[in-house]
Design a protein around this motif. Sequence first.
Motif, PDB file in Angstrom:
ATOM      1  N   SER A 147       0.824  -1.205   0.000  1.00 14.42           N
ATOM      2  CA  SER A 147       0.000   0.000   0.000  1.00 14.42           C
ATOM      3  C   SER A 147       0.863   1.262   0.000  1.00 14.42           C
ATOM      4  CB  SER A 147      -0.932   0.009   1.214  1.00 14.42           C
ATOM      5  OG  SER A 147      -0.188  -0.064   2.408  1.00 14.42           O
ATOM      6  N   ASP A 148       0.362   2.312  -0.648  1.00 14.41           N
ATOM      7  CA  ASP A 148       1.072   3.590  -0.702  1.00 14.41           C
ATOM      8  C   ASP A 148       1.001   4.331   0.625  1.00 14.41           C
ATOM      9  OD1 ASP A 148       1.788   3.278  -3.392  1.00 14.41           O
ATOM     10  OD2 ASP A 148      -0.136   4.058  -4.068  1.00 14.41           O
ATOM     11  N   GLU A 149      -0.118   4.212   1.312  1.00 16.55           N
ATOM     12  CA  GLU A 149      -0.308   4.882   2.593  1.00 16.55           C
ATOM     13  C   GLU A 149      -0.529   3.815   3.659  1.00 16.55           C
ATOM     14  OE1 GLU A 149      -3.429   7.704   2.250  1.00 16.55           O
ATOM     15  OE2 GLU A 149      -2.482   8.814   0.616  1.00 16.55           O
ATOM     16  N   PRO A 150       0.555   3.371   4.322  1.00 16.28           N
ATOM     17  CA  PRO A 150       0.474   2.228   5.244  1.00 16.28           C
ATOM     18  C   PRO A 150      -0.414   2.498   6.453  1.00 16.28           C
ATOM     19  CG  PRO A 150       2.589   3.335   5.437  1.00 16.28           C
ATOM     20  CD  PRO A 150       1.913   3.930   4.245  1.00 16.28           C
ATOM     21  N   LEU A 151      -1.200   1.490   6.804  1.00 18.55           N
ATOM     22  CA  LEU A 151      -2.058   1.556   7.981  1.00 18.55           C
ATOM     23  C   LEU A 151      -1.565   0.649   9.098  1.00 18.55           C
ATOM     24  CD1 LEU A 151      -5.547   1.390   6.198  1.00 18.55           C
ATOM     25  CD2 LEU A 151      -4.337   3.431   7.006  1.00 18.55           C
ATOM     26  N   PHE A 152      -0.664  -0.297   8.757  1.00 17.12           N
ATOM     27  CA  PHE A 152      -0.205  -1.286   9.722  1.00 17.12           C
ATOM     28  C   PHE A 152       1.317  -1.368   9.705  1.00 17.12           C
ATOM     29  CE2 PHE A 152      -4.345  -2.647   8.129  1.00 17.12           C
ATOM     30  CZ  PHE A 152      -5.068  -2.821   9.309  1.00 17.12           C
ATOM     31  N   HIS A 177      26.773  -9.543 -20.421  1.00 14.31           N
ATOM     32  CA  HIS A 177      25.416  -9.576 -20.966  1.00 14.31           C
ATOM     33  C   HIS A 177      24.524 -10.279 -19.943  1.00 14.31           C
ATOM     34  CE1 HIS A 177      27.223  -8.328 -24.736  1.00 14.31           C
ATOM     35  NE2 HIS A 177      28.081  -9.323 -24.610  1.00 14.31           N
ATOM     36  N   ILE A 178      23.803  -9.490 -19.167  1.00 14.07           N
ATOM     37  CA  ILE A 178      23.067 -10.019 -18.016  1.00 14.07           C
ATOM     38  C   ILE A 178      21.570 -10.004 -18.289  1.00 14.07           C
ATOM     39  CG2 ILE A 178      22.562  -9.701 -15.562  1.00 14.07           C
ATOM     40  CD1 ILE A 178      25.345  -8.385 -15.314  1.00 14.07           C
ATOM     41  N   GLY A 179      20.920 -11.131 -18.053  1.00  8.10           N
ATOM     42  CA  GLY A 179      19.478 -11.234 -18.153  1.00  8.10           C
ATOM     43  C   GLY A 179      18.851 -11.296 -16.770  1.00  8.10           C
ATOM     44  N   VAL A 180      17.603 -10.913 -16.684  1.00  5.28           N
ATOM     45  CA  VAL A 180      16.838 -10.968 -15.426  1.00  5.28           C
ATOM     46  C   VAL A 180      15.605 -11.814 -15.681  1.00  5.28           C
ATOM     47  CG1 VAL A 180      15.613  -9.655 -13.665  1.00  5.28           C
ATOM     48  CG2 VAL A 180      17.696  -8.706 -14.702  1.00  5.28           C
ATOM     49  N   LEU A 181      15.495 -12.907 -14.959  1.00  7.90           N
ATOM     50  CA  LEU A 181      14.410 -13.856 -15.176  1.00  7.90           C
ATOM     51  C   LEU A 181      13.318 -13.693 -14.122  1.00  7.90           C
ATOM     52  CD1 LEU A 181      13.465 -16.366 -16.833  1.00  7.90           C
ATOM     53  CD2 LEU A 181      14.588 -17.776 -15.085  1.00  7.90           C
ATOM     54  N   GLY A 182      12.069 -13.481 -14.588  1.00  7.77           N
ATOM     55  CA  GLY A 182      10.938 -13.456 -13.662  1.00  7.77           C
ATOM     56  C   GLY A 182      10.186 -12.152 -13.599  1.00  7.77           C
ATOM     57  N   VAL A 183      10.509 -11.185 -14.462  1.00  6.12           N
ATOM     58  CA  VAL A 183       9.813  -9.902 -14.400  1.00  6.12           C
ATOM     59  C   VAL A 183       9.816  -9.244 -15.774  1.00  6.12           C
ATOM     60  CG1 VAL A 183      11.859  -8.537 -13.807  1.00  6.12           C
ATOM     61  CG2 VAL A 183       9.602  -7.762 -13.044  1.00  6.12           C
ATOM     62  N   ASP A 184       8.770  -8.484 -16.042  1.00  8.23           N
ATOM     63  CA  ASP A 184       8.646  -7.712 -17.280  1.00  8.23           C
ATOM     64  C   ASP A 184       9.352  -6.369 -17.107  1.00  8.23           C
ATOM     65  OD1 ASP A 184       7.738  -6.071 -19.419  1.00  8.23           O
ATOM     66  OD2 ASP A 184       5.875  -7.212 -19.574  1.00  8.23           O
ATOM     67  N   TYR A 185      10.158  -5.998 -18.080  1.00  5.17           N
ATOM     68  CA  TYR A 185      10.898  -4.733 -18.035  1.00  5.17           C
ATOM     69  C   TYR A 185       9.964  -3.545 -17.844  1.00  5.17           C
ATOM     70  CZ  TYR A 185      13.779  -0.859 -19.868  1.00  5.17           C
ATOM     71  OH  TYR A 185      14.443   0.328 -20.035  1.00  5.17           O
ATOM     72  N   ASN A 186       8.747  -3.627 -18.380  1.00  2.00           N
ATOM     73  CA  ASN A 186       7.797  -2.512 -18.316  1.00  2.00           C
ATOM     74  C   ASN A 186       6.883  -2.548 -17.106  1.00  2.00           C
ATOM     75  OD1 ASN A 186       8.523  -1.254 -20.900  1.00  2.00           O
ATOM     76  ND2 ASN A 186       7.713  -3.138 -21.816  1.00  2.00           N
ATOM     77  N   ALA A 187       7.182  -3.423 -16.139  1.00  4.32           N
ATOM     78  CA  ALA A 187       6.281  -3.570 -14.994  1.00  4.32           C
ATOM     79  C   ALA A 187       6.122  -2.282 -14.206  1.00  4.32           C
ATOM     80  CB  ALA A 187       6.799  -4.682 -14.073  1.00  4.32           C
ATOM     81  N   LEU A 188       7.182  -1.479 -14.117  1.00  2.87           N
ATOM     82  CA  LEU A 188       7.121  -0.276 -13.293  1.00  2.87           C
ATOM     83  C   LEU A 188       6.329   0.845 -13.940  1.00  2.87           C
ATOM     84  CD1 LEU A 188      10.732  -0.168 -11.803  1.00  2.87           C
ATOM     85  CD2 LEU A 188       8.643  -1.103 -10.813  1.00  2.87           C
ATOM     86  N   VAL A 189       5.907   0.653 -15.191  1.00  6.88           N
ATOM     87  CA  VAL A 189       5.030   1.640 -15.828  1.00  6.88           C
ATOM     88  C   VAL A 189       3.722   1.744 -15.054  1.00  6.88           C
ATOM     89  CG1 VAL A 189       3.714   2.173 -17.911  1.00  6.88           C
ATOM     90  CG2 VAL A 189       6.072   1.346 -18.101  1.00  6.88           C
ATOM     91  N   ASP A 190       3.284   0.620 -14.493  1.00  9.98           N
ATOM     92  CA  ASP A 190       2.083   0.576 -13.656  1.00  9.98           C
ATOM     93  C   ASP A 190       2.487   0.916 -12.229  1.00  9.98           C
ATOM     94  OD1 ASP A 190      -0.181   0.004 -12.189  1.00  9.98           O
ATOM     95  OD2 ASP A 190      -0.519  -1.974 -13.068  1.00  9.98           O
ATOM     96  N   ASP A 191       2.028   2.064 -11.729  1.00 10.18           N
ATOM     97  CA  ASP A 191       2.400   2.502 -10.380  1.00 10.18           C
ATOM     98  C   ASP A 191       2.060   1.464  -9.322  1.00 10.18           C
ATOM     99  OD1 ASP A 191       3.377   4.870 -11.340  1.00 10.18           O
ATOM    100  OD2 ASP A 191       1.545   6.012 -10.946  1.00 10.18           O
ATOM    101  N   ARG A 192       1.032   0.672  -9.550  1.00  8.70           N
ATOM    102  CA  ARG A 192       0.625  -0.319  -8.565  1.00  8.70           C
ATOM    103  C   ARG A 192       1.648  -1.431  -8.425  1.00  8.70           C
ATOM    104  NH1 ARG A 192      -5.116  -1.683 -11.109  1.00  8.70           N
ATOM    105  NH2 ARG A 192      -3.716  -1.648 -12.914  1.00  8.70           N
ATOM    106  N   GLN A 193       2.478  -1.611  -9.447  1.00  8.81           N
ATOM    107  CA  GLN A 193       3.490  -2.667  -9.398  1.00  8.81           C
ATOM    108  C   GLN A 193       4.774  -2.238  -8.689  1.00  8.81           C
ATOM    109  OE1 GLN A 193       3.100  -5.895 -10.500  1.00  8.81           O
ATOM    110  NE2 GLN A 193       0.970  -5.265 -10.738  1.00  8.81           N
ATOM    111  N   SER A 194       4.929  -0.936  -8.488  1.00  5.24           N
ATOM    112  CA  SER A 194       6.206  -0.437  -7.970  1.00  5.24           C
ATOM    113  C   SER A 194       6.476  -0.870  -6.545  1.00  5.24           C
ATOM    114  CB  SER A 194       6.250   1.090  -8.058  1.00  5.24           C
ATOM    115  OG  SER A 194       5.238   1.673  -7.249  1.00  5.24           O
TER     116      SER A 194
END
Length: 349
Positions: A147-152, A177-194
């Motif tokens: 959550s952005d505004e923590p209650l707990f 040449h390094i790869g990252v397995l398990g996440v989409d590069y564009n995931a942080l475009v969605d603020d909820r994913q950050s």
Amino acid sequence: MATMSDVAKAAGVSRATASYALRGDPRIAPETAERVRRAASDLHYTTNLSARSLRSGRSGVIGVAIFELDKPYPSEMSAAVSREAARHDLETIVQQTSNSKEREISILRKVTSQLCDATIFSPGNISPEEITALYGGKPLILLDDISDEPLFDCVFTPCEDGAAAAIRHLIDIGCEHIGVLGVDYNALVDDRQSTTVSGRRLAGALRAFDEAGIDVDERNFIPVDHWGTPGAREAARELADTAGGLPFDGMFCMTDSLALGAIRGFADAGVHVPDDVAIVGFDGINEGEYSVPSLTTVSTDLNDLAAKAVGLLLDRLDEDARNLPQEERAGVRRLTADYRLIQRESTRR
């Protein structure tokens, strides 16, 4: 055998008030709660609480609600919390949330609010507002709150710093040449994913790349559904079959389970770890020490995580026991567990 209605009648309160009082709900006035507990004790009503808890208003039990207990990391985390609770003479009820909103609601409504003095909870599908409406007013400690505004109060796994350490390690051993397995590069475009675990690990990896002056794009990141070992195995096979050869000489996997799946998939395709590609995982599960090759990992200090979560919980229980007014209670606290990078054979060249 006495019933809840008998207790309510003897205490001169409604059945609902009697039920809330025996569950330790702070909304019930202390003198009313004491009258209910005395009536329950006199009537030998001990269906839900022991005689000791009737006298004290405490059951001596805490709830632990964790996702996917059939996977190594959540299971080991729950064990660490149970060990820490036992050090403080507390018992634990461990429940699996199963990544289901209905299951999370059921646990909060039926188990933690009725049977437990407090709960350590790993939410996945339920909002803080819904938690507030369901948890019964008892101390609640969250794990990896998004959550952005923590209650707990919350204890986090060391996602950003740990992921950055993994990338730096691959760079230090000469990976270009390094790869990252398990996440989409564009995931942080969605603020909820950050604020999610994957989002924070992605942010840490990107920070390390940036600090090292390494340019990356979506081709360096390989999503895997549900962070499952089978999906990682298949992804590794596909990478090995890439036209022109394997595109990476180093790989950071978002979890150890993904890393172990990738090692298996590369082995299926005749790709050798660490000679052809070095691999780092994240979590520090026990299986990584015994895999072939053994797994280099960013190991979350689960004993530290458990100590911090149970410590926060005990502080809140103490505030309740002293009936502190809200303005005298500590504000929302957010702690992060320690970690260390353990180098093993999967990056030893």
